[in-house]
Write a protein that holds these residues in place. Structure first.
Motif, PDB file in Angstrom:
ATOM      1  N   GLY A   1      45.951 -34.624 -35.545  1.00 34.08           N
ATOM      2  CA  GLY A   1      47.095 -34.997 -34.722  1.00 34.08           C
ATOM      3  C   GLY A   1      46.677 -35.327 -33.300  1.00 34.08           C
ATOM      4  O   GLY A   1      47.125 -36.321 -32.710  1.00 34.08           O
ATOM      5  N   LEU A   2      45.788 -34.507 -32.738  1.00 31.50           N
ATOM      6  CA  LEU A   2      45.281 -34.776 -31.391  1.00 31.50           C
ATOM      7  C   LEU A   2      44.505 -36.088 -31.347  1.00 31.50           C
ATOM      8  O   LEU A   2      44.583 -36.836 -30.364  1.00 31.50           O
ATOM      9  CB  LEU A   2      44.386 -33.614 -30.926  1.00 31.50           C
TER      10      LEU A   2
ATOM     11  N   VAL B   1      42.149 -23.038 -41.662  1.00 32.99           N
ATOM     12  CA  VAL B   1      41.421 -24.289 -41.460  1.00 32.99           C
ATOM     13  C   VAL B   1      42.297 -25.506 -41.733  1.00 32.99           C
ATOM     14  O   VAL B   1      42.144 -26.546 -41.078  1.00 32.99           O
ATOM     15  CB  VAL B   1      40.128 -24.312 -42.305  1.00 32.99           C
ATOM     16  N   ARG B   2      43.262 -25.404 -42.641  1.00 32.12           N
ATOM     17  CA  ARG B   2      44.179 -26.537 -42.866  1.00 32.12           C
ATOM     18  C   ARG B   2      44.937 -26.847 -41.579  1.00 32.12           C
ATOM     19  O   ARG B   2      45.117 -28.007 -41.216  1.00 32.12           O
ATOM     20  CB  ARG B   2      45.154 -26.229 -43.997  1.00 32.12           C
ATOM     21  N   HIS B   3      45.409 -25.791 -40.902  1.00 31.03           N
ATOM     22  CA  HIS B   3      46.124 -25.999 -39.637  1.00 31.03           C
ATOM     23  C   HIS B   3      45.188 -26.590 -38.577  1.00 31.03           C
ATOM     24  O   HIS B   3      45.568 -27.514 -37.856  1.00 31.03           O
ATOM     25  CB  HIS B   3      46.721 -24.689 -39.127  1.00 31.03           C
ATOM     26  N   ILE B   4      43.979 -26.043 -38.489  1.00 28.61           N
ATOM     27  CA  ILE B   4      43.027 -26.528 -37.481  1.00 28.61           C
ATOM     28  C   ILE B   4      42.723 -28.013 -37.710  1.00 28.61           C
ATOM     29  O   ILE B   4      42.724 -28.807 -36.770  1.00 28.61           O
ATOM     30  CB  ILE B   4      41.733 -25.693 -37.509  1.00 28.61           C
TER      31      ILE B   4
ATOM     32  N   PRO C   1      48.041 -35.231 -41.794  1.00 29.24           N
ATOM     33  CA  PRO C   1      47.137 -36.345 -41.493  1.00 29.24           C
ATOM     34  C   PRO C   1      47.408 -37.523 -42.417  1.00 29.24           C
ATOM     35  O   PRO C   1      47.595 -37.360 -43.623  1.00 29.24           O
ATOM     36  CB  PRO C   1      45.743 -35.745 -41.745  1.00 29.24           C
ATOM     37  N   GLY C   2      47.478 -38.709 -41.825  1.00 32.83           N
ATOM     38  CA  GLY C   2      47.781 -39.923 -42.578  1.00 32.83           C
ATOM     39  C   GLY C   2      49.209 -40.398 -42.377  1.00 32.83           C
ATOM     40  O   GLY C   2      49.512 -41.578 -42.572  1.00 32.83           O
TER      41      GLY C   2
END
Length: 195
Positions: free
Chosen positions: A156-157, A147-150, A179-180
């Motif tokens: 990112g998308l 889930v971290r990757h998802i 993220p960030g």
């Protein structure tokens, strides 16, 4: 075969909403304007699938806050989804709506039906607010979802989607981006060979 950038196949399906314990018919196109994450899994009452739902539920509010709706999909009926939600210690805590694909139509159209035609393979599709496919992943049924990757891929998308590109420039998300962090602003002529 499903490809990045194409319009996601629309569908209409009965869906079990565990938060309200109700069954409603949804259409994918009703969610235009939102990000949609379709998490395919082989079947209710299976072991790794329950851990997928539990892990996604752990970040469910983060996805919702960022404008994404998650749906689970397997070749089970909404009645099986309800029974699983009522009895599984992991799934009973979930608010993730579960889509009925008993006819296997959705798994077939999205390319997730296994070669024997029995069940969906484990995987994920991320659809942007315009209804275009932006991410496809399919993997071994014994491997639970990261889930971290998802979440990182989704964010990112989202950055790529929301960042205007200047003339001759390209926005890109580098490997191991978090993220960030800022995306790459690439001058497509000047920056060749410089990264």
């Amino acid at each position: 075969m499903l490809q990045i950038g194409v319009e996601a196949p629309d569908f209409e399906a009965d869906t079990y909403f565990p938060e309200n314990k109700e069954i409603k018919t949804i259409k994918l196109s009703d969610y235009r304007g939102k990000w949609v994450i379709l998490t395919f899994y082989p079947g209710d009452f299976t072991f790794v699938c329950a851990t997928d739902i539990e892990a996604l539920m752990g970040s469910y509010d983060k996805f919702l806050k960022e404008g994404a709706q998650i749906f689970g999909i397997s070749e089970d009926s909404v009645f099986s989804h309800k029974a699983w939600s009522d009895t599984s210690p992991r799934v009973s805590k979930s608010k993730i709506p579960l889509i009925d694909d008993y006819t296997k139509k959705i798994a077939t159209e999205y390319g997730f039906l296994d070669t024997k035609g029995y069940q969906a393979q484990r995987g994920l599709v991320i659809i942007d607010p315009e209804g275009k496919v932006q991410y496809i992943a399919m993997f071994n049924n014994g491997l639970g979802k990261d889930v971290r990757h998802i979440y990182g891929a989704f964010m990112g998308l989202k950055v790529l989607h929301d960042t205007p590109e200047g003339e001759g420039h390209m926005c890109a998300i580098p490997a191991n981006w978090e993220p960030g962090e800022k995306p790459l602003d690439i001058d497509v002529v000047r920056d060749i060979g410089k990264l």
